[in-house]
Design a protein around this motif. Structure first.
Motif, PDB file in Angstrom:
ATOM      1  N   MET A   1      -3.388   9.295   0.206  1.00 46.70           N
ATOM      2  CA  MET A   1      -4.648   9.604  -0.465  1.00 46.70           C
ATOM      3  C   MET A   1      -4.453  10.160  -1.876  1.00 46.70           C
ATOM      4  O   MET A   1      -5.346  10.030  -2.713  1.00 46.70           O
ATOM      5  N   ALA A   2      -3.314  10.789  -2.119  1.00 45.71           N
ATOM      6  CA  ALA A   2      -3.111  11.453  -3.406  1.00 45.71           C
ATOM      7  C   ALA A   2      -2.051  10.811  -4.289  1.00 45.71           C
ATOM      8  O   ALA A   2      -2.050  11.036  -5.507  1.00 45.71           O
ATOM      9  N   GLU A   3      -1.149  10.011  -3.707  1.00 49.56           N
ATOM     10  CA  GLU A   3      -0.021   9.493  -4.475  1.00 49.56           C
ATOM     11  C   GLU A   3       0.142   7.974  -4.401  1.00 49.56           C
ATOM     12  O   GLU A   3       1.053   7.425  -5.019  1.00 49.56           O
ATOM     13  N   GLY A   4      -0.684   7.293  -3.650  1.00 50.72           N
ATOM     14  CA  GLY A   4      -0.523   5.861  -3.417  1.00 50.72           C
ATOM     15  C   GLY A   4      -0.608   5.029  -4.689  1.00 50.72           C
ATOM     16  O   GLY A   4      -1.159   5.462  -5.709  1.00 50.72           O
ATOM     17  N   ARG A   5      -0.060   3.837  -4.617  1.00 49.66           N
ATOM     18  CA  ARG A   5      -0.114   2.887  -5.731  1.00 49.66           C
ATOM     19  C   ARG A   5      -0.717   1.576  -5.254  1.00 49.66           C
ATOM     20  O   ARG A   5      -0.465   1.127  -4.127  1.00 49.66           O
ATOM     21  N   GLY A   6      -1.507   0.952  -6.113  1.00 48.86           N
ATOM     22  CA  GLY A   6      -2.112  -0.328  -5.797  1.00 48.86           C
ATOM     23  C   GLY A   6      -1.182  -1.488  -6.111  1.00 48.86           C
ATOM     24  O   GLY A   6      -0.004  -1.299  -6.425  1.00 48.86           O
ATOM     25  N   ALA A   7      -1.723  -2.714  -6.023  1.00 50.45           N
ATOM     26  CA  ALA A   7      -0.906  -3.912  -6.207  1.00 50.45           C
ATOM     27  C   ALA A   7      -1.645  -4.941  -7.055  1.00 50.45           C
ATOM     28  O   ALA A   7      -2.875  -5.045  -7.010  1.00 50.45           O
ATOM     29  N   SER A   8      -0.877  -5.710  -7.801  1.00 50.78           N
ATOM     30  CA  SER A   8      -1.404  -6.797  -8.631  1.00 50.78           C
ATOM     31  C   SER A   8      -1.383  -8.104  -7.850  1.00 50.78           C
ATOM     32  O   SER A   8      -0.419  -8.411  -7.150  1.00 50.78           O
ATOM     33  N   ASN A   9      -2.445  -8.895  -8.009  1.00 45.11           N
ATOM     34  CA  ASN A   9      -2.506 -10.209  -7.348  1.00 45.11           C
ATOM     35  C   ASN A   9      -2.247 -11.362  -8.311  1.00 45.11           C
ATOM     36  O   ASN A   9      -2.483 -12.530  -7.971  1.00 45.11           O
TER      37      ASN A   9
ATOM     38  N   GLY B   1       0.851  -1.189   0.000  1.00 46.25           N
ATOM     39  CA  GLY B   1       0.000   0.000   0.000  1.00 46.25           C
ATOM     40  C   GLY B   1       0.883   1.234   0.000  1.00 46.25           C
ATOM     41  O   GLY B   1       1.536   1.542  -0.992  1.00 46.25           O
ATOM     42  N   TRP B   2       0.943   1.895   1.158  1.00 46.06           N
ATOM     43  CA  TRP B   2       1.800   3.088   1.254  1.00 46.06           C
ATOM     44  C   TRP B   2       3.272   2.742   1.056  1.00 46.06           C
ATOM     45  O   TRP B   2       4.091   3.628   0.767  1.00 46.06           O
ATOM     46  N   THR B   3       3.618   1.473   1.182  1.00 41.12           N
ATOM     47  CA  THR B   3       5.005   1.026   0.999  1.00 41.12           C
ATOM     48  C   THR B   3       5.456   1.061  -0.456  1.00 41.12           C
ATOM     49  O   THR B   3       6.661   1.059  -0.734  1.00 41.12           O
ATOM     50  N   ASN B   4       4.519   1.078  -1.395  1.00 42.72           N
ATOM     51  CA  ASN B   4       4.876   1.005  -2.809  1.00 42.72           C
ATOM     52  C   ASN B   4       5.507   2.317  -3.294  1.00 42.72           C
ATOM     53  O   ASN B   4       5.157   3.406  -2.835  1.00 42.72           O
ATOM     54  N   SER B   5       6.393   2.180  -4.259  1.00 45.54           N
ATOM     55  CA  SER B   5       6.974   3.352  -4.892  1.00 45.54           C
ATOM     56  C   SER B   5       5.871   4.205  -5.502  1.00 45.54           C
ATOM     57  O   SER B   5       4.934   3.691  -6.119  1.00 45.54           O
ATOM     58  N   ARG B   6       5.969   5.516  -5.330  1.00 43.36           N
ATOM     59  CA  ARG B   6       4.924   6.435  -5.790  1.00 43.36           C
ATOM     60  C   ARG B   6       5.199   6.983  -7.183  1.00 43.36           C
ATOM     61  O   ARG B   6       4.598   7.968  -7.595  1.00 43.36           O
ATOM     62  N   THR B   7       6.089   6.339  -7.905  1.00 43.67           N
ATOM     63  CA  THR B   7       6.369   6.718  -9.288  1.00 43.67           C
ATOM     64  C   THR B   7       5.963   5.579 -10.216  1.00 43.67           C
ATOM     65  O   THR B   7       5.764   4.447  -9.776  1.00 43.67           O
TER      66      THR B   7
ATOM     67  N   VAL C   1      -4.063   5.360  -5.413  1.00 39.14           N
ATOM     68  CA  VAL C   1      -4.684   4.057  -5.684  1.00 39.14           C
ATOM     69  C   VAL C   1      -4.471   3.126  -4.495  1.00 39.14           C
ATOM     70  O   VAL C   1      -3.359   3.007  -3.980  1.00 39.14           O
ATOM     71  N   TRP C   2      -5.547   2.478  -4.062  1.00 37.63           N
ATOM     72  CA  TRP C   2      -5.507   1.535  -2.944  1.00 37.63           C
ATOM     73  C   TRP C   2      -5.902   0.141  -3.432  1.00 37.63           C
ATOM     74  O   TRP C   2      -6.710  -0.004  -4.355  1.00 37.63           O
ATOM     75  N   SER C   3      -5.356  -0.870  -2.785  1.00 31.31           N
ATOM     76  CA  SER C   3      -5.781  -2.254  -2.984  1.00 31.31           C
ATOM     77  C   SER C   3      -6.305  -2.795  -1.666  1.00 31.31           C
ATOM     78  O   SER C   3      -5.676  -2.603  -0.622  1.00 31.31           O
ATOM     79  N   PHE C   4      -7.443  -3.475  -1.729  1.00 32.52           N
ATOM     80  CA  PHE C   4      -8.101  -4.011  -0.537  1.00 32.52           C
ATOM     81  C   PHE C   4      -8.104  -5.535  -0.564  1.00 32.52           C
ATOM     82  O   PHE C   4      -7.923  -6.169  -1.604  1.00 32.52           O
ATOM     83  N   ILE C   5      -8.348  -6.124   0.606  1.00 25.74           N
ATOM     84  CA  ILE C   5      -8.533  -7.573   0.717  1.00 25.74           C
ATOM     85  C   ILE C   5      -9.418  -7.863   1.920  1.00 25.74           C
ATOM     86  O   ILE C   5      -9.189  -7.329   3.007  1.00 25.74           O
ATOM     87  N   HIS C   6     -10.442  -8.654   1.705  1.00 30.92           N
ATOM     88  CA  HIS C   6     -11.293  -9.072   2.819  1.00 30.92           C
ATOM     89  C   HIS C   6     -10.508 -10.044   3.700  1.00 30.92           C
ATOM     90  O   HIS C   6      -9.708 -10.847   3.212  1.00 30.92           O
ATOM     91  N   LEU C   7     -10.740  -9.968   4.998  1.00 33.42           N
ATOM     92  CA  LEU C   7     -10.012 -10.842   5.930  1.00 33.42           C
ATOM     93  C   LEU C   7     -10.158 -12.317   5.574  1.00 33.42           C
ATOM     94  O   LEU C   7      -9.197 -13.085   5.690  1.00 33.42           O
TER      95      LEU C   7
ATOM     96  N   GLY D   1       3.619   3.382 -12.930  1.00 35.55           N
ATOM     97  CA  GLY D   1       2.226   3.025 -13.106  1.00 35.55           C
ATOM     98  C   GLY D   1       1.444   2.923 -11.811  1.00 35.55           C
ATOM     99  O   GLY D   1       2.026   2.865 -10.722  1.00 35.55           O
ATOM    100  N   PRO D   2       0.118   2.845 -11.900  1.00 27.59           N
ATOM    101  CA  PRO D   2      -0.738   2.852 -10.714  1.00 27.59           C
ATOM    102  C   PRO D   2      -0.807   1.530  -9.970  1.00 27.59           C
ATOM    103  O   PRO D   2      -1.280   1.497  -8.831  1.00 27.59           O
ATOM    104  N   VAL D   3      -0.344   0.433 -10.583  1.00 30.97           N
ATOM    105  CA  VAL D   3      -0.450  -0.889  -9.970  1.00 30.97           C
ATOM    106  C   VAL D   3       0.922  -1.557  -9.993  1.00 30.97           C
ATOM    107  O   VAL D   3       1.557  -1.652 -11.051  1.00 30.97           O
ATOM    108  N   LYS D   4       1.365  -2.038  -8.834  1.00 39.33           N
ATOM    109  CA  LYS D   4       2.704  -2.585  -8.692  1.00 39.33           C
ATOM    110  C   LYS D   4       2.680  -4.107  -8.529  1.00 39.33           C
ATOM    111  O   LYS D   4       1.757  -4.665  -7.937  1.00 39.33           O
ATOM    112  N   THR D   5       3.730  -4.747  -9.025  1.00 37.46           N
ATOM    113  CA  THR D   5       3.927  -6.178  -8.804  1.00 37.46           C
ATOM    114  C   THR D   5       4.970  -6.377  -7.710  1.00 37.46           C
ATOM    115  O   THR D   5       5.584  -5.421  -7.224  1.00 37.46           O
ATOM    116  N   GLU D   6       5.203  -7.633  -7.376  1.00 42.90           N
ATOM    117  CA  GLU D   6       6.199  -7.960  -6.363  1.00 42.90           C
ATOM    118  C   GLU D   6       7.616  -7.592  -6.789  1.00 42.90           C
ATOM    119  O   GLU D   6       8.504  -7.453  -5.945  1.00 42.90           O
TER     120      GLU D   6
END
Length: 315
Positions: A275-283, A123-129, A204-210, A131-136
């Motif tokens: 809220m303004a610069e975050g990047r999501g993640a690919s599953n 989430g906030w750990t992802n690089s903010r530069t 961009v945020w990525s969510f996961i249900h518990l 694309g909007p979605v990051k891989t491992e």
């Protein structure tokens, strides 16, 4: 399989233990509180009361359990979120990610444990530069906010220690949790209109249900190969899209909007970046290599139908 769940009484642990038991695993689960031992027993686990920062005690209980796999879910978040003083809020959790991880890995090696699966975060750990979605394979943020530098260092330590351990080390980078036991503070903020859209809401945020996080963890225990996996749903989305949807789902007024400069003054740099610069993640890697699929494939349905028991009771 004998599975040792460190932090079994946490929000995710309480969803994970029953899934492991249902799959036929023999589960030992830890808690720091004697009052939660009965809850773990009711979920089907053998409860153990232990402080994850006590190296001797951790070594002893792991040796007694003789597990085939250890799942590290130890965290220590309580009270209202304090994003302005993020590292202070995460102080004990960061100790569990560093010293606690060292203790579990040492105990695993001493007892011949074959696999360790550990909780991390995306989430906030992802690089903010970029694309909007990051891989491992994408780098973590090289310049986290000042208030998150200790937390980032703890995450980096955990991931490196687990992956490089002389066993099958698996790191699960969970997205932003929601579901019973994980959503209440966020819902409270949304209802109080204290969670604004900052700027254009482009973070961009990525969510996961518990429950989906738990099922991915079971998959990692049973068939995961060493490495890092993003555990998120299929639908990374900007704040401007998901936050109004969440407000509507819980019967709240639409979120307020704040310009970046005002949000920085009112809430601090952590909030602005998230809220303004975050990047999501690919599953994609988790789906491909763990043969796993989230039941709640999108927060769109999850927020309406799987958010929290408390929300359902209130409506």
């Amino acid at each position: 399989m004998r599975v040792f769940v460190a932090g079994g009484a946490g929000a995710l642990g309480r969803r994970l233990v029953p899934q492991l038991v249902a799959r036929g695993h023999e589960v030992t689960a830890t808690t720091r509180s004697t009052g939660k031992a009965g809850e773990l027993r009711a979920l089907g686990a053998r409860p153990v009361v232990v402080d994850g920062l006590d190296a001797v005690a951790v070594g002893r209980v792991v040796a007694e359990a003789q597990p085939n796999a250890i799942v590290h879910q130890m965290t220590a978040l309580g009270g209202a979120p304090d994003l302005r003083h993020f590292d202070r809020w995460f102080t004990t959790t960061n100790e569990l990610r560093t010293a606690g991880t060292r203790h579990l890995l040492a105990a695993a090696q001493a007892s011949g444990v074959e696999k360790v699966v550990a909780q991390s975060y995306t989430g906030w750990t992802n690089s903010r530069t970029g694309g909007p979605v990051k891989t491992e394979d994408d780098p973590l943020d090289p310049e986290p906010a000042k208030a998150q530098q200790e937390s980032m260092a703890a995450i980096r330590f955990l991931e490196k220690a687990v992956v490089e351990a002389p066993l099958t080390g698996i790191v699960l980078r969970y997205g932003n949790f929601y579901g019973p036991g994980a959503s209440e503070s966020m819902v409270e903020l949304v209802r109080a209109r204290k969670m604004p859209i900052v700027g254009t809401g482009s973070g961009v945020w990525s969510f996961i249900h518990l429950d989906d996080a738990a099922s991915a963890t079971v998959a990692a225990v049973e068939r995961g190969a060493a490495g890092v996996y993003n555990v998120v749903d299929d639908d990374p989305a900007p704040v401007a899209e998901w936050l109004p949807h969440l407000a509507e789902a819980v019967g709240a007024k639409p979120p307020m909007r704040l310009p970046v400069w005002l949000a920085r003054v009112a809430a601090g740099e952590v909030v602005v970046r998230w809220m303004a610069e975050g990047r999501g993640a690919s599953n994609e890697k988790a789906k491909r290599e763990l043969d796993w699929r989230p039941v709640w494939s999108s927060w769109r349905d999850g927020f309406r139908h799987g958010l929290t028991a408390a929300v359902e009771a209130d409506r």
